[in-house]
Design an enzyme around this catalytic site. Structure first.
Site, PDB file in Angstrom:
ATOM      1  N   TYR A 159       0.898  -1.169   0.000  1.00 30.68           N
ATOM      2  CA  TYR A 159       0.000   0.000   0.000  1.00 30.68           C
ATOM      3  C   TYR A 159       0.920   1.197   0.000  1.00 30.68           C
ATOM      4  O   TYR A 159       0.907   2.008   0.905  1.00 30.68           O
ATOM      5  CB  TYR A 159      -0.839  -0.108   1.291  1.00 30.68           C
ATOM      6  CG  TYR A 159      -1.997   0.828   1.453  1.00 30.68           C
ATOM      7  CD1 TYR A 159      -3.003   0.923   0.498  1.00 30.68           C
ATOM      8  CD2 TYR A 159      -2.112   1.620   2.608  1.00 30.68           C
ATOM      9  CE1 TYR A 159      -4.087   1.764   0.686  1.00 30.68           C
ATOM     10  CE2 TYR A 159      -3.193   2.459   2.805  1.00 30.68           C
ATOM     11  CZ  TYR A 159      -4.174   2.528   1.838  1.00 30.68           C
ATOM     12  OH  TYR A 159      -5.251   3.353   2.037  1.00 30.68           O
ATOM     13  N   HIS A 210      -2.306   7.564  -3.175  1.00 28.02           N
ATOM     14  CA  HIS A 210      -3.433   6.632  -3.041  1.00 28.02           C
ATOM     15  C   HIS A 210      -3.863   6.515  -1.577  1.00 28.02           C
ATOM     16  O   HIS A 210      -5.056   6.617  -1.262  1.00 28.02           O
ATOM     17  CB  HIS A 210      -3.043   5.262  -3.595  1.00 28.02           C
ATOM     18  CG  HIS A 210      -4.072   4.201  -3.322  1.00 28.02           C
ATOM     19  ND1 HIS A 210      -5.318   4.215  -3.907  1.00 28.02           N
ATOM     20  CD2 HIS A 210      -4.050   3.112  -2.507  1.00 28.02           C
ATOM     21  CE1 HIS A 210      -6.018   3.173  -3.468  1.00 28.02           C
ATOM     22  NE2 HIS A 210      -5.278   2.493  -2.616  1.00 28.02           N
ATOM     23  N   LYS A 223     -10.990  -8.932  -2.411  1.00 31.26           N
ATOM     24  CA  LYS A 223      -9.775  -8.815  -3.214  1.00 31.26           C
ATOM     25  C   LYS A 223      -9.301 -10.145  -3.796  1.00 31.26           C
ATOM     26  O   LYS A 223      -8.399 -10.155  -4.627  1.00 31.26           O
ATOM     27  CB  LYS A 223      -8.636  -8.284  -2.327  1.00 31.26           C
ATOM     28  CG  LYS A 223      -8.913  -6.947  -1.697  1.00 31.26           C
ATOM     29  CD  LYS A 223      -8.433  -5.851  -2.588  1.00 31.26           C
ATOM     30  CE  LYS A 223      -8.420  -4.527  -1.856  1.00 31.26           C
ATOM     31  NZ  LYS A 223      -7.883  -3.496  -2.727  1.00 31.26           N
ATOM     32  N   THR A 242      -2.064   0.157  -5.135  1.00 32.86           N
ATOM     33  CA  THR A 242      -2.548   1.071  -6.182  1.00 32.86           C
ATOM     34  C   THR A 242      -1.591   2.242  -6.341  1.00 32.86           C
ATOM     35  O   THR A 242      -1.191   2.861  -5.353  1.00 32.86           O
ATOM     36  CB  THR A 242      -3.942   1.611  -5.792  1.00 32.86           C
ATOM     37  OG1 THR A 242      -4.765   0.499  -5.487  1.00 32.86           O
ATOM     38  CG2 THR A 242      -4.549   2.437  -6.902  1.00 32.86           C
TER      39      THR A 242
END
Ligand code: MN
Length: 416
Positions: free
Chosen positions: A129, A134, A254, A350
């Protein structure tokens, strides 16, 4: 050192995603050939098994006669570099050894006649992450704009262990997943197809090193364990995610499908695109402190193609927007003694950039559905619709040479 002026006798190599400076590895088959290792150049695939059988390269035949690259990757980075150099030499325009050989016909395969497979057998998969924009966007939307980043975020590369079994190769089709969701004003959850089907624009690296349980990889040695990279679309069901993710993080939102590009671009090919990352402030702990620049300038884009419509670019981002780099991610992954395997996948999280058109998910692009994306056919999207195809592309470019990744494409099918 990359020679940007080097040319290949394979004509289609010039101005393609796969020039002689790239040479990504993958697994392919044709109607006549079983699954095996190959290298992409222009619109051709070099059949590595055929090359080895005819003594053009010095690699054990058995390592190439496989339906995954794991055995080849296990040889490590120096062996991969040596093999890639041999192949590059054979394909360069001043070398007629393969070009004029009677074996040329059996070695060079038309990409259009090949089927691509998952390049590796994925043992374990981690999703990080690591893009600040993001994390900040998500934190702003779902928590508090003043404290968008959680207190740990700038001290460690946050990640979770994902599901390896559902990582598939492009081109793929994935059915809209079903699950539990709960609307804010509802008193009880309901069950059904996700209404907020999203993509996540990510890149992933693949490891080539097996370590023992208890062993750690120092941040400045992590590169030896990283073989190459692919595009990674981490499909996500936002409504399922919202209801399930507290307290243990992503689960069924996910793990119903992630789609990677079939060609693994080696770190050797990406070397010229090394670039500085963001300044890390506050200072990171010593085990995360790295010496070399370890970000990479890789242009990323996402296109959405409605059923029977034209593909349309909806996002332009770059891998260099990562706050945490690969070496830091791998050092952190192993700092507690967690062991690595060959063929493990580590996705970036992302990758959003600083601008509104550089956000790497529909969640951010449509700002939670409040700003629908307008397509040129007049339709709008807050999230993906059935029949849409999501196409991610990536390339690095310098001196007219494009190191491309090909694409990760997935078509959204209705729920079953
Ligand atoms: Mn993700």
């Amino acid at each position: 050192m990359t020679d940007f002026s080097l040319k290949s006798w394979v004509e289609s190599a010039h101005n393609s995603d796969f020039p002689i400076q790239n040479l990504p590895f993958g697994i392919f088959s044709t109607s006549k050939k079983s699954a095996r290792a190959g290298v992409a150049i222009g619109n051709k695939i070099v059949d590595l098994l055929e090359l080895a059988l005819n003594n053009f390269i010095e690699v054990e035949v058995e390592l190439l006669n496989q339906d995954s690259l794991n055995a080849l990757m296990e040889l490590g980075r120096p062996a991969a570099t040596k093999l890639r150099n041999q192949i590059q030499d054979l394909l360069s325009e001043d070398n007629d050894q393969l070009k004029d050989s009677t074996h040329r016909g059996s070695v060079m395969v038309n990409m259009s006649e090949a089927t691509m497979y998952m390049p590796v057998k994925v043992g374990d998969y981690t999703d990080f992450y690591s893009s600040e924009d993001h994390a900040r966007n998500v934190g702003t939307m779902f928590r508090d704009p003043e404290n968008a980043l959680l207190p740990n975020w700038k001290h460690l590369p946050v990640g979770y262990h994902g599901r390896a079994s559902s990582i598939v190769v492009s081109p793929a089709s994935i059915h809209r997943p079903k699950g539990q969701t709960k609307a804010d004003d509802a008193t009880a959850p309901s069950f059904g197809p996700t209404r907020l089907f999203d993509f996540e624009l990510e890149m992933a690296f693949i490891t080539c090193k097996k370590t023992k349980l208890g062993e750690s990889i120092p941040v400045n040695e992590a590169e030896n364990a990283i073989w190459g990279m692919v595009i990674f679309n981490d499909l996500s069901a936002r409504d399922i995610q919202k209801w399930e993710y507290v307290p243990l993080g992503p689960f069924l939102a996910k793990n119903f499908g992630s789609v990677i590009s079939p060609w693994v671009v080696t770190m050797d090919a990406l070397e010229p695109f090394r670039t500085k990352g963001y300044k890390q402030d506050p200072k990171v702990l010593p085990y995360l402190k790295h010496k070399k620049d370890a970000n990479f300038d890789i242009h990323l884009e996402v296109a959405l193609q409605p059923e029977n419509g034209q593909a349309e670019n909806i996002c332009t981002s770059n891998y260099k927007y990562m706050y945490w780099n690969m070496n830091q991610q791998l050092a952190h992954q192993t700092v507690n003694g967690c062991n690595l395997n060959v063929g493990d996948i580590y996705a970036s999280g992302t990758i959003s950039g600083p601008n509104e058109n550089s956000y790497g998910s529909m969640l951010e692009l449509s700002w939670k559905g409040t700003k629908p994306i307008k397509l040129s056919d007049g339709s709008e999207r807050k999230f993906m619709q059935d029949g849409d195809t999501c196409i991610m592309r990536a390339h690095a470019e310098k001196e007219g040479v494009r190191i491309g990744f090909g694409e990760s494409a997935v078509k959204i099918l209705p729920a079953i």
